[in-house]
Design a protein around this motif. Structure first.
Motif, mmCIF file in Angstrom:
data_model
loop_
_atom_site.group_PDB
_atom_site.id
_atom_site.type_symbol
_atom_site.label_atom_id
_atom_site.label_comp_id
_atom_site.label_asym_id
_atom_site.label_seq_id
_atom_site.Cartn_x
_atom_site.Cartn_y
_atom_site.Cartn_z
ATOM 1 N N LEU A 77 -34.551 -50.859 2.714
ATOM 2 C CA LEU A 77 -35.153 -50.078 1.635
ATOM 3 C C LEU A 77 -34.569 -48.674 1.619
ATOM 4 N N ALA A 78 -34.453 -48.092 2.801
ATOM 5 C CA ALA A 78 -33.926 -46.728 2.893
ATOM 6 C C ALA A 78 -32.520 -46.637 2.324
ATOM 7 N N ALA A 79 -31.705 -47.648 2.575
ATOM 8 C CA ALA A 79 -30.313 -47.631 2.126
ATOM 9 C C ALA A 79 -30.190 -47.693 0.605
ATOM 10 N N ARG A 80 -31.187 -48.262 -0.063
ATOM 11 C CA ARG A 80 -31.114 -48.396 -1.521
ATOM 12 C C ARG A 80 -32.233 -47.645 -2.240
ATOM 13 N N TRP A 81 -32.901 -46.765 -1.537
ATOM 14 C CA TRP A 81 -34.076 -46.077 -2.066
ATOM 15 C C TRP A 81 -33.771 -45.247 -3.314
#
Length: 221
Positions: A77-81
């Motif tokens: 999630l963090a990578a595509r937030w």
């Protein structure tokens, strides 16, 4: 003849609201990756919520979005937030994450990463309404094979999710309790076929629990 059943309006669904569902395979629901409206929301709880309220309140012009991706952990999630959350400018953001992290991502990575994502989302939209669904399981299939330690770790992730919900003024959907209680009416595999992924009946339970929690919400902002 048009047949209508009463659906009460949710305060959170103001006119022109953008409602974003984010998470892993349970949210993904085998959704389409094109603009085809027949498949774009998948076939899970997000679809059920959107279908019911979209049909009941067409004049509100609600926009429902699904960006769940199968297999995702909180670090994914963090990578595509930025692309899959912040740039979509949601008015209400719903997140279900954690079961894929279990046994893989340490708790001391899960919590601060999740915390940072929520902080960024709130900073981007101070009026954002947040809904967090706790990760859940039932003793069927894969979860039976993973043993008690795996289940105990998931319980800790549920507690962390509740703590983050309180910190960020988010609604918490008590998914584990919903499914545990449902097992008094039918066997576990009726609701969650492999211990993790709900059946169509299980997705209806999730949708109902989500709507109930959002209906009762008293956001401070």
């Amino acid at each position: 003849m048009m047949i209508q059943k009463r659906t009460d309006a949710l305060v959170a669904f103001a006119p022109n609201s953008r409602i974003l569902f984010q998470g892993d395979s349970i949210t993904d629901g085998n959704r389409g990756r094109s603009a085809d409206p027949n498949h774009i929301l998948g076939h899970g709880y997000a679809f059920i919520i959107a279908a019911k309220h979209g049909a009941a309140f067409p004049e509100r012009k609600l926009v429902f979005l699904n960006r769940g991706i199968s297999g995702n952990q909180v670090t994914d999630l963090a990578a595509r937030w930025q692309r899959d959350t912040l740039e979509l400018k949601p008015d209400l953001l719903s997140i279900l994450i954690g079961v894929n992290d279990n046994g893989r991502a340490p708790l001391d990575i899960f919590e601060p990463t999740y915390d940072k994502l929520l902080t960024e989302a709130r900073a981007d939209n101070p009026k954002l309404r947040l809904v967090l669904l706790e990760p859940f399981c039932l003793p069927v299939g894969h979860t039976l094979e993973r043993g008690e330690a795996w289940g105990a770790e998931l319980t800790e992730r549920q507690k962390l999710t509740a703590r983050l919900a309180k910190k960020h003024d988010a609604v918490l959907v008590p998914c584990q309790r919903v499914f545990t209680d449902a097992c008094k009416r039918a066997s576990a595999d009726y609701w969650i076929w492999d211990g993790i992924h709900p059946t169509y009946s299980g997705h209806q339970l999730l949708a109902d629990a989500w709507v109930e929690a959002v209906r009762k919400a008293k956001w401070s902002k």
